[in-house]
Design a protein around this motif. Sequence first.
Motif, PDB file in Angstrom:
ATOM      1  N   ALA A 217       0.837  -1.208   0.000  1.00 43.61           N
ATOM      2  CA  ALA A 217       0.000   0.000   0.000  1.00 43.61           C
ATOM      3  C   ALA A 217       0.870   1.255   0.000  1.00 43.61           C
ATOM      4  CB  ALA A 217      -0.928  -0.006   1.207  1.00 43.61           C
ATOM      5  N   ARG A 218       1.986   1.218   0.722  1.00 39.70           N
ATOM      6  CA  ARG A 218       2.921   2.351   0.728  1.00 39.70           C
ATOM      7  C   ARG A 218       3.508   2.572  -0.667  1.00 39.70           C
ATOM      8  NH1 ARG A 218       8.746   2.558   2.096  1.00 39.70           N
ATOM      9  NH2 ARG A 218       9.264   4.615   2.954  1.00 39.70           N
ATOM     10  N   ALA A 219       3.871   1.486  -1.343  1.00 38.12           N
ATOM     11  CA  ALA A 219       4.408   1.602  -2.696  1.00 38.12           C
ATOM     12  C   ALA A 219       3.383   2.201  -3.650  1.00 38.12           C
ATOM     13  CB  ALA A 219       4.857   0.231  -3.196  1.00 38.12           C
ATOM     14  N   VAL A 220       2.129   1.798  -3.504  1.00 35.52           N
ATOM     15  CA  VAL A 220       1.055   2.368  -4.327  1.00 35.52           C
ATOM     16  C   VAL A 220       0.950   3.867  -4.099  1.00 35.52           C
ATOM     17  CG1 VAL A 220      -1.456   2.461  -4.584  1.00 35.52           C
ATOM     18  CG2 VAL A 220      -0.297   0.253  -4.550  1.00 35.52           C
ATOM     19  N   ALA A 221       0.989   4.281  -2.832  1.00 36.77           N
ATOM     20  CA  ALA A 221       0.872   5.700  -2.509  1.00 36.77           C
ATOM     21  C   ALA A 221       2.032   6.503  -3.089  1.00 36.77           C
ATOM     22  CB  ALA A 221       0.804   5.887  -0.992  1.00 36.77           C
ATOM     23  N   ILE A 222       3.240   5.958  -3.012  1.00 37.95           N
ATOM     24  CA  ILE A 222       4.416   6.650  -3.540  1.00 37.95           C
ATOM     25  C   ILE A 222       4.312   6.798  -5.053  1.00 37.95           C
ATOM     26  CG2 ILE A 222       6.903   6.424  -3.923  1.00 37.95           C
ATOM     27  CD1 ILE A 222       6.991   5.022  -1.130  1.00 37.95           C
TER      28      ILE A 222
END
Length: 318
Positions: A217-222
């Motif tokens: 989810a963090r990678a998606v946000a970045i």
Amino acid sequence: MTLTDLHAAPRGGDAPNLTDEEWAELLRVRATDPGAVAAAYAARRRPAPVLSEKDTLFLVAADHPARGALAAGSNSMAMADRRSLLARLVAALEHPEVDGVLGSPDVVEELLLLGALDGKVVIGSMNRGGLDGASWTMDDRFTGYDAASIVRHGLEGGKMLLRIDDRDPSTAGTLEGCADAVTELAALGLLAMVEPLPYHRADDGTLSLLKDTPALARAVAIASGLGTTSAHTWLKMPSCEDPETVFGATTLPCVVLGGVPSPDPAEDLDSWGRALTQPSVRGLVVGRALLYPPDGDVRGAVEAAAKVLHAANPGEAR
């Protein structure tokens, strides 16, 4: 006789194959007529629009060799056989549910010369510099297509790999390169497909893909925030245990990454199916899992994946 004429000839047997005539003609054109590549780009009939009538996108990935990633299953040299690779790609692209290909310039151009990309979506792979197994593998520099060549050759967009490792300073350069590419593609009205993958490097140097929900989810946000606009950005993400949370971290259209095939094709299909039901997910991008299935039946693997995509997206309004 042209390569396209040869490609149109009937084929025998079930195994994907380029005939001796096709292979010899491709090699001849490569050696004697480099201008044929530009002519093939110019002659390609482009799809309209990128999304199929079913509101989905099904692409076959073919950019692994350019990063030195040649293994498929237990065969460490599977994708080193270019004749076999091209035959498998042609067979996959012949399936009516396959919308197109994601590839590096060499593979795309060979498929063009074989007449396999007319009316198909073509996404050019942009950064292949982080070679598989190299000490600098996380330094995903841009060594393939750039935005200018993608628009010049009439492709539908560009794809970039964004591997994120908080312990590797080269990640910062990849972030900057991907942000610039997103901005440049958007300015040209072209699709920018970003593949953000979180990694962890252990103290012994071993790299592993993080598949937990917070990391994905963090990678998606970045990735969603790269560039001066996200208007033309798509995300390419692996299937996961909690697709609701991971794909719920963005409003951007997403495609599910098939990734490295597991020993159980049925398990792969089940995993993809769970991700494909998410509202933001629009399709599937699969490479080795379809091109090198355990039983060798490429057409059967493509058909099975197409059925999973159709079952998850039966054409109804989302």
